[in-house]
Write a protein that holds these residues in place. Structure first.
Motif, PDB file in Angstrom:
ATOM      1  N   GLU A 143       0.820  -1.208   0.000  1.00  0.00           N
ATOM      2  CA  GLU A 143       0.000   0.000   0.000  1.00  0.00           C
ATOM      3  C   GLU A 143       0.856   1.261   0.000  1.00  0.00           C
ATOM      4  O   GLU A 143       0.525   2.247  -0.654  1.00  0.00           O
ATOM      5  N   ARG A 144       1.951   1.231   0.715  1.00  0.00           N
ATOM      6  CA  ARG A 144       2.844   2.396   0.729  1.00  0.00           C
ATOM      7  C   ARG A 144       3.444   2.626  -0.666  1.00  0.00           C
ATOM      8  O   ARG A 144       3.517   3.758  -1.142  1.00  0.00           O
TER       9      ARG A 144
ATOM     10  N   VAL B  14       2.199   1.819  -3.516  1.00  0.00           N
ATOM     11  CA  VAL B  14       1.147   2.262  -4.440  1.00  0.00           C
ATOM     12  C   VAL B  14       0.661   3.671  -4.102  1.00  0.00           C
ATOM     13  O   VAL B  14       0.575   4.536  -4.969  1.00  0.00           O
ATOM     14  N   GLN B  15       0.352   3.909  -2.842  1.00  0.00           N
ATOM     15  CA  GLN B  15      -0.274   5.176  -2.473  1.00  0.00           C
ATOM     16  C   GLN B  15       0.714   6.332  -2.342  1.00  0.00           C
ATOM     17  O   GLN B  15       0.444   7.427  -2.824  1.00  0.00           O
ATOM     18  N   GLU B  16       1.833   6.101  -1.690  1.00  0.00           N
ATOM     19  CA  GLU B  16       2.784   7.187  -1.478  1.00  0.00           C
ATOM     20  C   GLU B  16       3.695   7.424  -2.676  1.00  0.00           C
ATOM     21  O   GLU B  16       4.029   8.557  -2.991  1.00  0.00           O
ATOM     22  N   TYR B  17       4.112   6.343  -3.325  1.00  0.00           N
ATOM     23  CA  TYR B  17       5.080   6.473  -4.407  1.00  0.00           C
ATOM     24  C   TYR B  17       4.476   6.285  -5.790  1.00  0.00           C
ATOM     25  O   TYR B  17       5.181   6.324  -6.792  1.00  0.00           O
ATOM     26  N   LYS B  18       3.167   6.050  -5.836  1.00  0.00           N
ATOM     27  CA  LYS B  18       2.432   5.953  -7.112  1.00  0.00           C
ATOM     28  C   LYS B  18       2.984   4.882  -8.043  1.00  0.00           C
ATOM     29  O   LYS B  18       2.975   5.026  -9.264  1.00  0.00           O
ATOM     30  N   ILE B  19       3.475   3.799  -7.451  1.00  0.00           N
ATOM     31  CA  ILE B  19       3.964   2.671  -8.252  1.00  0.00           C
ATOM     32  C   ILE B  19       2.763   1.836  -8.686  1.00  0.00           C
ATOM     33  O   ILE B  19       1.875   1.529  -7.888  1.00  0.00           O
ATOM     34  N   ASP B  20       2.730   1.486  -9.947  1.00  0.00           N
ATOM     35  CA  ASP B  20       1.644   0.682 -10.495  1.00  0.00           C
ATOM     36  C   ASP B  20       1.613  -0.675  -9.793  1.00  0.00           C
ATOM     37  O   ASP B  20       2.642  -1.349  -9.679  1.00  0.00           O
ATOM     38  N   ARG B  21       0.436  -1.073  -9.344  1.00  0.00           N
ATOM     39  CA  ARG B  21       0.277  -2.359  -8.652  1.00  0.00           C
ATOM     40  C   ARG B  21       0.760  -3.525  -9.519  1.00  0.00           C
ATOM     41  O   ARG B  21       1.228  -4.539  -9.001  1.00  0.00           O
TER      42      ARG B  21
ATOM     43  N   MET C 290      13.558   5.494  -8.588  1.00  0.00           N
ATOM     44  CA  MET C 290      12.633   5.075  -7.530  1.00  0.00           C
ATOM     45  C   MET C 290      13.206   3.955  -6.659  1.00  0.00           C
ATOM     46  O   MET C 290      12.636   3.617  -5.628  1.00  0.00           O
TER      47      MET C 290
END
Length: 93
Positions: free
Chosen positions: A20-21, A23-30, A79
């Protein structure tokens, strides 16, 4: 050049928080993140938590907590350090 960063977790909840971190904080594609058992057996981690704790039978053969969980993420060089830090902060080794 893409890099694969990985961390292993004893507790399933910590692995979920790492995802979740990312995806949400770093906008990495799931789709760039994999969550798998670190060994050959299916596992929910080595430490029972939440619903896994309630399901424990005491028999290692029947236990969902018979191995670690590996979270891997493929990122670019820019990243990589942030991804590694996100896994570490969630208690991944």
């Amino acid at each position: 050049m893409p890099k694969q960063i990985s961390g292993e977790f004893d507790v399933r909840r910590e692995a979920e928080l790492a995802v979740e971190r990312l995806v949400q904080e770093y906008k990495i594609d799931r789709a760039a993140i994999q969550v798998v058992a670190a060994g050959d057996d299916n596992s929910a981690g080595t430490v029972p938590s939440g619903a896994d704790r309630d399901r424990e039978t005491g028999d290692p053969e029947e236990s969902a907590t018979n191995g670690r969980i590996r979270v891997s993420v493929t990122v670019d060089d820019a990243m990589a350090d942030k991804a590694q830090e996100a896994l570490r902060q969630a208690h991944g080794t």
